[in-house]
Write a protein that holds these residues in place. Structure first.
Motif, short mmCIF file in Angstrom:
data_model
loop_
_atom_site.label_atom_id
_atom_site.label_comp_id
_atom_site.label_asym_id
_atom_site.label_seq_id
_atom_site.Cartn_x
_atom_site.Cartn_y
_atom_site.Cartn_z
N ASP A 1 69.20 25.52 48.28
CA ASP A 1 69.41 24.72 49.49
C ASP A 1 68.61 25.22 50.70
O ASP A 1 68.72 24.63 51.78
CB ASP A 1 70.90 24.69 49.86
N GLU A 2 67.83 26.26 50.53
CA GLU A 2 67.06 26.77 51.67
C GLU A 2 66.03 25.73 52.13
O GLU A 2 65.35 25.10 51.32
CB GLU A 2 66.30 28.05 51.28
N ARG A 3 65.96 25.57 53.44
CA ARG A 3 64.86 24.80 54.03
C ARG A 3 63.76 25.81 54.39
O ARG A 3 64.00 26.73 55.16
CB ARG A 3 65.32 24.07 55.30
N ILE A 4 62.59 25.61 53.82
CA ILE A 4 61.51 26.57 54.03
C ILE A 4 60.27 25.85 54.55
O ILE A 4 59.86 24.81 54.01
CB ILE A 4 61.16 27.33 52.74
N LEU A 5 59.68 26.41 55.60
CA LEU A 5 58.46 25.85 56.19
C LEU A 5 57.30 26.80 55.95
O LEU A 5 57.44 28.02 56.13
CB LEU A 5 58.66 25.61 57.69
N PHE A 6 56.18 26.25 55.56
CA PHE A 6 54.96 27.03 55.34
C PHE A 6 53.85 26.46 56.21
O PHE A 6 53.45 25.31 56.04
CB PHE A 6 54.56 26.98 53.86
N TRP A 7 53.39 27.27 57.15
CA TRP A 7 52.31 26.85 58.06
C TRP A 7 51.05 27.62 57.70
O TRP A 7 50.99 28.83 57.88
CB TRP A 7 52.71 27.13 59.51
N HIS A 8 50.07 26.92 57.15
CA HIS A 8 48.81 27.61 56.86
C HIS A 8 47.68 26.98 57.68
O HIS A 8 47.53 25.77 57.74
CB HIS A 8 48.49 27.63 55.36
N ARG A 9 46.93 27.85 58.31
CA ARG A 9 45.89 27.40 59.22
C ARG A 9 44.52 27.39 58.57
O ARG A 9 43.57 26.84 59.13
CB ARG A 9 45.87 28.28 60.46
N GLY A 10 44.39 28.01 57.39
CA GLY A 10 43.11 28.04 56.71
C GLY A 10 42.42 29.38 56.90
O GLY A 10 41.80 29.62 57.93
N LEU A 11 42.53 30.26 55.93
CA LEU A 11 41.96 31.59 56.05
C LEU A 11 40.55 31.63 55.47
O LEU A 11 40.29 31.07 54.40
CB LEU A 11 42.83 32.61 55.32
N SER A 12 39.68 32.36 56.14
CA SER A 12 38.30 32.48 55.68
C SER A 12 38.21 33.13 54.31
O SER A 12 37.27 32.86 53.55
CB SER A 12 37.49 33.31 56.69
N ILE A 13 39.18 33.97 53.96
CA ILE A 13 39.12 34.65 52.66
C ILE A 13 39.27 33.67 51.51
O ILE A 13 38.79 33.93 50.40
CB ILE A 13 40.17 35.78 52.57
N LEU A 14 39.91 32.53 51.74
CA LEU A 14 39.98 31.49 50.71
C LEU A 14 38.60 30.91 50.45
O LEU A 14 38.21 30.66 49.31
CB LEU A 14 40.95 30.38 51.11
N ASP A 15 37.86 30.71 51.53
CA ASP A 15 36.49 30.20 51.41
C ASP A 15 35.63 31.19 50.63
O ASP A 15 34.83 30.80 49.77
CB ASP A 15 35.88 29.97 52.80
N VAL A 16 35.80 32.48 50.93
CA VAL A 16 35.01 33.50 50.25
C VAL A 16 35.38 33.54 48.77
O VAL A 16 34.50 33.66 47.90
CB VAL A 16 35.22 34.89 50.91
N ALA A 17 36.65 33.43 48.45
CA ALA A 17 37.09 33.46 47.05
C ALA A 17 36.49 32.30 46.26
O ALA A 17 36.03 32.47 45.12
CB ALA A 17 38.61 33.42 46.98
N LEU A 18 36.47 31.11 46.86
CA LEU A 18 35.91 29.96 46.15
C LEU A 18 34.39 30.01 46.13
O LEU A 18 33.75 29.55 45.17
CB LEU A 18 36.41 28.66 46.76
N ALA A 19 33.78 30.59 47.17
CA ALA A 19 32.33 30.79 47.15
C ALA A 19 31.96 31.72 46.01
O ALA A 19 30.94 31.52 45.32
CB ALA A 19 31.86 31.37 48.48
N HIS A 20 32.77 32.74 45.77
CA HIS A 20 32.54 33.67 44.67
C HIS A 20 32.64 32.94 43.32
O HIS A 20 31.82 33.15 42.41
CB HIS A 20 33.54 34.82 44.73
N LEU A 21 33.65 32.09 43.19
CA LEU A 21 33.83 31.31 41.96
C LEU A 21 32.62 30.42 41.72
O LEU A 21 32.07 30.36 40.60
CB LEU A 21 35.11 30.48 42.07
N ILE A 22 32.17 29.74 42.77
CA ILE A 22 31.01 28.85 42.67
C ILE A 22 29.75 29.64 42.34
O ILE A 22 28.97 29.27 41.44
CB ILE A 22 30.82 28.07 43.99
N LEU A 23 29.53 30.74 43.05
CA LEU A 23 28.31 31.52 42.88
C LEU A 23 28.25 32.13 41.47
O LEU A 23 27.19 32.12 40.82
CB LEU A 23 28.23 32.61 43.94
N THR A 24 29.37 32.63 40.99
CA THR A 24 29.41 33.21 39.64
C THR A 24 29.08 32.15 38.59
O THR A 24 28.29 32.38 37.66
CB THR A 24 30.80 33.81 39.36
N ARG A 25 29.68 30.96 38.76
CA ARG A 25 29.43 29.87 37.82
C ARG A 25 27.98 29.38 37.93
O ARG A 25 27.34 29.09 36.92
CB ARG A 25 30.41 28.72 38.13
N ALA A 26 27.46 29.31 39.14
CA ALA A 26 26.09 28.84 39.36
C ALA A 26 25.06 29.81 38.78
O ALA A 26 24.05 29.39 38.20
CB ALA A 26 25.84 28.63 40.85
#
Length: 335
Positions: free
Chosen positions: A298-323
């Motif tokens: 029954d908990e009401r939970i709020l998650f506020w994410h503003r967008g962290l640069s480290i997410l961009d870096v992690a996906l850039a790594h995924l893309i670069l490795t695959r490329a």
């Protein structure tokens, strides 16, 4: 002095698309970097904004981050230009440069528009995985552009949804969004006229609107016991008393939450309603096991994410490795 020739890899939007990275791979990469953040293995600065003298047409966000386990640093510049749809352009266009953190050598330049779209949806999904009820049945989503598609499709893969409700300001926009979703999911999708209809009795409430000025779309009264709430529009679409009914408030990073002029809970931070004392946790603390996520149905939970640069870096790594493995993109001489 020995002069070493340096080349870097340029990856266009079509180059990135051809790599065919899946939603599951994106979510896994984002969850891994969130855990690394919780363990103190990332370095980043809060985003900064560049607001040109353009009559309010839009602004740029500049994000800078480093992820130690991936041995990669990166800088992303992404525009936020809401009227772009009038020109047939995405409202968010991003460019990322990736660097070797031990030498400063640039490794790649890539179209980061796809990264921006999917990493936000993946963060919503990772938050939901740890904070929403596992038996969530109804998803209400406000907003139809940019990150909306990834939000909905990624959540749809994680929960036994029985209905997806979507809405946006323009009828043609929400109808087109609903039609696009029906092409990729068997879950019933309904386009509704108002945010109140989208959020009524919903288990997961996502507010990803693109407002010009603060307007309460996600009303406090819509949040029922057990709900998981994700408000992250650039301009606030929630009521000031929203946090009063929440059992837990989680953010992606508290320092990031305090920075900048924008954000769904900007007024809550500025008035002291959301502080380091009232905050339950950063999502990395939960993913890494340092703090609990959802503890009761029954908990009401709020998650506020503003967008962290480290997410961009992690996906850039995924893309670069695959490329690199596929020899994709174009090698450019740097010096």
């Amino acid at each position: 002095m020995v002069h070493v020739m340096i080349h870097l890899r340029f990856l266009s939007g079509p180059d990135v698309d051809r790599l065919a990275i899946t939603n599951a791979e994106v979510i896994a990469a984002v969850e891994a970097v969130v855990e690394a953040h919780g363990r103190g293995l990332t370095v980043f600065e809060p985003r900064v904004h560049l607001v040109p003298d353009n009559g309010g047409a839009g602004h740029f966000n500049v994000l800078r981050g480093h992820v130690s386990p991936l041995n990669l640093s990166g800088i992303k510049v992404v525009g936020d230009f809401v009227p772009n749809y009038q020109r047939g352009l995405p409202s968010e266009l991003g460019l990322l440069t990736a660097y070797d953190p031990s030498t400063g050598v640039p490794l790649a330049i890539m179209d980061a528009t796809w990264i921006t779209e999917v990493r936000t949806g993946a963060m919503t999904a990772v938050g939901a995985k740890h904070l929403a009820r596992s038996d969530a049945r109804i998803l209400g989503h406000v907003g139809a552009r940019g990150t909306a598609f990834s939000n909905v499709t990624m959540l749809d893969t994680l929960f036994p949804l029985e209905e997806i409700r979507v809405t946006s300001r323009r009828p043609e926009s929400r109808e087109a969004f609903a039609a696009r979703l029906r092409e990729v999911t068997s879950t019933p999708v309904r386009a509704v006229a108002t945010a109140d209809e989208a959020f009524d009795q919903a288990d997961i409430l996502v507010e990803a609107s693109r407002l010009d000025e603060p307007t309460p779309l996600l009303r406090t009264a819509s949040v029922r016991p057990g709900a998981f709430v994700v408000p992250y529009g650039t301009v606030s679409a929630v009521e000031l008393d929203l946090l009063d009914v929440m059992d837990k408030v989680v953010v992606d990073d508290w320092r990031e939450s305090r920075s900048g002029r924008f954000g769904a809970l900007r007024a809550h931070v500025d008035t002291g309603r959301l502080s380091e004392q009232t905050l339950h946790a950063q999502i990395g603390e939960i993913v890494s096991g340092a703090k609990p996520g959802r503890e009761h149905p029954d908990e009401r939970i709020l998650f506020w994410h503003r967008g962290l640069s480290i997410l961009d870096v992690a996906l850039a790594h995924l893309i670069l490795t695959r490329a690199e493995a596929a020899d994709a993109g174009t090698m450019l001489r740097y010096r």
